[in-house]
Design a protein around this motif. Structure first.
Motif, PDB file in Angstrom:
ATOM      1  N   TYR A  36      32.508  24.687  56.401  1.00 12.20           N
ATOM      2  CA  TYR A  36      34.066  25.514  55.928  1.00 12.20           C
ATOM      3  C   TYR A  36      35.063  24.263  55.862  1.00 12.20           C
ATOM      4  O   TYR A  36      35.174  23.261  56.316  1.00 12.20           O
ATOM      5  N   GLN A  38      39.342  23.878  55.594  1.00 11.46           N
ATOM      6  CA  GLN A  38      40.665  24.504  56.342  1.00 11.46           C
ATOM      7  C   GLN A  38      41.785  23.471  55.716  1.00 11.46           C
ATOM      8  O   GLN A  38      41.787  22.211  56.222  1.00 11.46           O
ATOM      9  N   GLY A  41      46.569  23.960  59.169  1.00  6.77           N
ATOM     10  CA  GLY A  41      47.288  25.273  59.637  1.00  6.77           C
ATOM     11  C   GLY A  41      46.806  26.472  58.823  1.00  6.77           C
ATOM     12  O   GLY A  41      47.468  27.689  59.046  1.00  6.77           O
ATOM     13  N   THR A  43      43.797  28.943  56.596  1.00  5.77           N
ATOM     14  CA  THR A  43      42.658  29.864  57.165  1.00  5.77           C
ATOM     15  C   THR A  43      41.283  29.120  56.728  1.00  5.77           C
ATOM     16  O   THR A  43      41.399  28.038  56.101  1.00  5.77           O
ATOM     17  N   LEU A  44      40.408  29.767  57.121  1.00  5.47           N
ATOM     18  CA  LEU A  44      39.041  29.117  56.911  1.00  5.47           C
ATOM     19  C   LEU A  44      38.285  29.723  55.818  1.00  5.47           C
ATOM     20  O   LEU A  44      38.011  30.682  55.610  1.00  5.47           O
ATOM     21  N   GLN A  46      34.817  29.407  53.480  1.00  5.48           N
ATOM     22  CA  GLN A  46      33.426  28.992  53.502  1.00  5.48           C
ATOM     23  C   GLN A  46      33.026  28.377  52.390  1.00  5.48           C
ATOM     24  O   GLN A  46      33.381  28.639  51.225  1.00  5.48           O
ATOM     25  N   PHE A  88      40.602  19.660  56.624  1.00  6.19           N
ATOM     26  CA  PHE A  88      39.662  19.664  57.732  1.00  6.19           C
ATOM     27  C   PHE A  88      38.415  20.404  57.374  1.00  6.19           C
ATOM     28  O   PHE A  88      38.401  21.480  57.058  1.00  6.19           O
ATOM     29  N   LEU A  90      34.784  21.818  58.458  1.00  7.39           N
ATOM     30  CA  LEU A  90      34.075  22.303  59.753  1.00  7.39           C
ATOM     31  C   LEU A  90      32.680  22.510  59.398  1.00  7.39           C
ATOM     32  O   LEU A  90      32.456  23.390  58.500  1.00  7.39           O
ATOM     33  N   LEU A 104      29.719  32.660  64.906  1.00  9.31           N
ATOM     34  CA  LEU A 104      29.593  31.312  64.433  1.00  9.31           C
ATOM     35  C   LEU A 104      30.214  30.319  65.758  1.00  9.31           C
ATOM     36  O   LEU A 104      31.170  30.457  66.593  1.00  9.31           O
ATOM     37  N   PHE A 106      31.259  26.366  65.930  1.00  5.91           N
ATOM     38  CA  PHE A 106      32.078  25.214  65.020  1.00  5.91           C
ATOM     39  C   PHE A 106      31.884  24.184  65.829  1.00  5.91           C
ATOM     40  O   PHE A 106      31.940  23.990  67.140  1.00  5.91           O
ATOM     41  N   GLY A 107      31.815  23.083  65.070  1.00  9.27           N
ATOM     42  CA  GLY A 107      31.955  21.607  65.461  1.00  9.27           C
ATOM     43  C   GLY A 107      33.361  21.264  65.780  1.00  9.27           C
ATOM     44  O   GLY A 107      34.245  22.314  65.154  1.00  9.27           O
ATOM     45  N   SER A 108      33.678  20.028  66.074  1.00  9.78           N
ATOM     46  CA  SER A 108      34.977  19.652  66.052  1.00  9.78           C
ATOM     47  C   SER A 108      35.746  19.156  64.815  1.00  9.78           C
ATOM     48  O   SER A 108      36.792  19.012  64.967  1.00  9.78           O
TER      49      SER A 108
ATOM     50  N   TYR B  36      38.824  34.604  66.708  1.00 13.23           N
ATOM     51  CA  TYR B  36      38.472  33.179  67.086  1.00 13.23           C
ATOM     52  C   TYR B  36      39.757  32.588  67.473  1.00 13.23           C
ATOM     53  O   TYR B  36      40.681  32.942  66.972  1.00 13.23           O
ATOM     54  N   GLY B  43      37.766  22.441  66.562  1.00  9.73           N
ATOM     55  CA  GLY B  43      37.081  23.538  65.926  1.00  9.73           C
ATOM     56  C   GLY B  43      37.138  25.034  66.396  1.00  9.73           C
ATOM     57  O   GLY B  43      37.720  25.031  67.755  1.00  9.73           O
ATOM     58  N   PRO B  44      37.293  25.958  65.641  1.00  6.65           N
ATOM     59  CA  PRO B  44      37.565  27.432  66.227  1.00  6.65           C
ATOM     60  C   PRO B  44      36.398  27.701  67.138  1.00  6.65           C
ATOM     61  O   PRO B  44      35.345  27.277  66.869  1.00  6.65           O
ATOM     62  N   PHE B  88      42.647  33.520  64.754  1.00  9.59           N
ATOM     63  CA  PHE B  88      42.113  34.122  63.600  1.00  9.59           C
ATOM     64  C   PHE B  88      40.958  35.522  63.782  1.00  9.59           C
ATOM     65  O   PHE B  88      40.390  35.624  64.772  1.00  9.59           O
ATOM     66  N   GLY B 105      40.891  35.939  58.260  1.00 15.98           N
ATOM     67  CA  GLY B 105      42.475  36.006  57.920  1.00 15.98           C
ATOM     68  C   GLY B 105      43.152  34.717  57.785  1.00 15.98           C
ATOM     69  O   GLY B 105      42.504  33.756  58.279  1.00 15.98           O
TER      70      GLY B 105
END
Lengths: 115, 114
Positions: A36, A38, A41, A43-44, A46, A88, A90, A104, A106-108, B36, B43-44, B88, B105
């Motif tokens: 992903y 980002q 600030g 949205t994510l 894919q 960012f 992810l 999901l 997620f990693g850091s 999330y 990460g989320p 999110f 979103g």
């Protein structure tokens, strides 16, 4: 317990330079893997997903590519970075098991700055 | 067209107060929802999923889904400063026996004021 490790934590790169980001998942056999992106600030979005070794599907075209050389490893790369690649990144994994198994994890993340 | 809309964009609540988030899907096929949470620089992390009409409660968090209006909400009671984060909403559709790609979103930024 499952762990997901992303590397590097942060990168500062020049426009036109190559990039390689990595992700390793331990403790889970044959997970679905995702990349992903980002904006700060934001949205994510894919970028790629993979359900098995050697098979990667692209979701959006951003002059990036991804590969899954091993069951537990996912690589994101490009030969020439653009300013728009900053953000960012992810990595995430999920299980394959029907409805309800798609949460999901997620990693850091890796913070990429392209100058 | 974005399939998942969230409101408000940002929210400030006093410590101990109730924080409420809203989310709507614009696609009638997207009836499977997740919440999330993402702390700054991390990460989320998934808070909860909700697939059936009604309420789902997990500790201080309660989600409510109305499938007819494709509206889902999240409520945090007794908000703590550690709840300050970006929240999110994500939605998916059923494809065969599994769910398709998650659509996220734009997020709601929560600030809990001590």
């Amino acid at each position: 317990a499952q762990t997901i490790h992303q590397w590097p934590v942060a990168e500062i790169k020049a426009v036109g330079s190559p990039l390689s980001l990595g992700c390793t998942i331990k403790g889970k056999s044959s997970p679905n893997l995702y990349w992903y992106w980002q904006a700060t600030g934001g949205t994510l979005q894919q970028l790629f997903y993979s359900i098995t070794v050697g098979q990667v599907e692209s979701v959006v075209q951003l002059n990036l590519s991804a590969s899954r050389p091993k069951d537990d490893q996912f690589i994101l790369s490009t030969e020439k970075l653009l300013l728009s690649h900053s953000g960012f990144y992810l990595c995430a994994w999920s299980l394959w098991g029907g409805v309800g198994a798609e949460t999901l994890y997620f990693g850091s993340g890796t913070r990429l700055t392209v100058l | 067209q974005q399939k998942v809309q969230q409101s408000p964009e940002s929210l400030s609540v006093p410590e101990g107060g109730m924080a409420s988030f809203n989310c709507t899907s614009s696609d009638r096929n997207f009836q499977y929802f997740w919440w999330y949470r993402q702390h700054s620089g991390e990460g989320p992390k998934a808070l909860m999923s909700i697939f059936s009409d009604g309420d789902k409660k997990e500790g201080r968090f309660t989600a409510h889904l109305n499938k007819a209006s494709l509206h889902v909400s999240l409520h945090i009671r007794d908000s703590q400063p550690s709840d300050s984060a970006l929240y999110f909403c994500a939605a998916s559709e059923l494809r065969g026996s599994a769910l398709g790609r998650l659509h996220f979103g734009a997020g709601t930024q929560l600030i809990v004021i001590p």
